[in-house]
Motif scaffolding. Structure first.
Motif, short mmCIF file in Angstrom:
data_model
loop_
_atom_site.label_atom_id
_atom_site.label_comp_id
_atom_site.label_asym_id
_atom_site.label_seq_id
_atom_site.Cartn_x
_atom_site.Cartn_y
_atom_site.Cartn_z
N LEU A 129 0.81 -1.21 0.00
CA LEU A 129 0.00 0.00 0.00
C LEU A 129 0.84 1.26 0.00
N HIS A 130 0.32 2.31 -0.63
CA HIS A 130 0.91 3.63 -0.49
C HIS A 130 0.78 4.06 0.97
N LEU A 175 -8.94 -0.24 -4.61
CA LEU A 175 -9.29 0.23 -3.27
C LEU A 175 -8.56 1.52 -2.90
N GLU A 176 -7.40 1.75 -3.48
CA GLU A 176 -6.62 2.93 -3.12
C GLU A 176 -7.03 4.16 -3.91
N GLN A 177 -7.42 3.97 -5.16
CA GLN A 177 -7.83 5.10 -6.01
C GLN A 177 -9.15 4.78 -6.72
N ALA A 225 -2.26 4.16 6.10
CA ALA A 225 -2.68 4.92 7.29
C ALA A 225 -4.18 4.79 7.56
N LYS A 226 -4.91 4.14 6.66
CA LYS A 226 -6.36 3.97 6.84
C LYS A 226 -6.63 2.60 7.46
N GLU A 236 -7.99 -3.39 7.48
CA GLU A 236 -8.90 -4.40 8.01
C GLU A 236 -9.64 -5.11 6.89
N LEU A 237 -10.04 -4.37 5.86
CA LEU A 237 -10.73 -4.98 4.73
C LEU A 237 -9.84 -6.02 4.06
N ILE A 238 -8.59 -5.68 3.82
CA ILE A 238 -7.67 -6.60 3.15
C ILE A 238 -7.45 -7.84 4.02
N HIS A 239 -7.29 -7.65 5.32
CA HIS A 239 -7.17 -8.80 6.23
C HIS A 239 -8.43 -9.66 6.18
#
Length: 228
Positions: free
Chosen positions: A121-122, A211-213, A127-128, A133-136
């Protein structure tokens, strides 16, 4: 009305596409968690009910999408790959996974650790806490079994650099500027390999592009949707 078929990456599920699915009413996510061969994964994509569709794949799903578009060109109206190159399994990742195989086979693997997520992740995304948690959570309680099946199916993925130029549909490739898993350089290589490829490298983005952008990804997909 164009149909969209979404293919998740390793240890991901339909939630990977949670920002895209509401944008396109005629869409489906293919589950790639149960198959232990590439052929079975390709069969699962082939069995979707749409005659033809925009095929969107992320990471491992991007590799499967490329293989599908090369084999079943009549089904794919537009190919979109995110966080995925033509160059086979990223060598550094392959080395990490090979070293971790005893742990995975022993059933001790529970998904991507927070330490590893820093590589995916960037920093602004990392930092979110809700994104981490979603990825886990996507890995699921059966993470070890799913991971082994997906590795069995795709760890030996082919280098498609010499073949991808043969696809007959338009291709859009999207990568993260700060992706340490699949480099921006390997995504930019599509420009040389595929005539008229559309390649976009997103700023402040690591590997988890959808998810990031999500807003930028949706803008790109809506542009494809509006094409004749």
């Amino acid at each position: 009305m164009k149909a969209f078929v979404f293919l998740p990456g390793t240890l991901c599920d339909e939630r990977l596409w949670q920002y895209q699915l509401p944008e396109f009413s005629k869409s489906i996510v293919v589950n790639l968690r149960t198959q232990n061969t590439l052929e079975k994964m390709l069969d699962s994509v082939y069995e979707v009910s749409f005659d033809s569709f925009v095929l969107v794949g992320f990471s491992m799903g991007g590799y499967v999408a490329q293989e599908f578009a090369l084999r079943y060109s009549e089904r794919v109206e537009h190919l979109v790959v995110m966080g995925s190159s033509t160059q086979g399994y990223p060598p550094k990742e392959q080395e990490v996974i090979t070293q971790a195989l005893p742990v995975i086979r022993g059933g001790l693997f529970k998904g991507i650790t927070d330490r590893r997520l820093r590589e995916f992740l960037h920093p602004k995304s990392y930092a979110k806490p809700e994104l981490r948690e979603l990825i886990h959570s996507m890995a699921g309680p059966d993470a070890a079994q799913v991971y082994l099946r997906q590795l069995e199916a795709t760890l030996g993925r082919r280098d498609l650099s010499s073949e991808i130029g043969n696809i007959v549909c338009p291709l859009t490739a999207i990568g993260g500027h700060d992706d340490h898993i699949v480099s921006a350089e390997s995504i930019l290589a599509f420009n040389k390999l595929v005539p008229n490829a559309q390649v976009q490298i997103l700023e402040e983005c690591g590997h988890f592009v959808p998810l990031e952008q999500p807003a930028v990804v949706n803008e790109i997909l809506h542009g494809i949707y509006q094409l004749p």
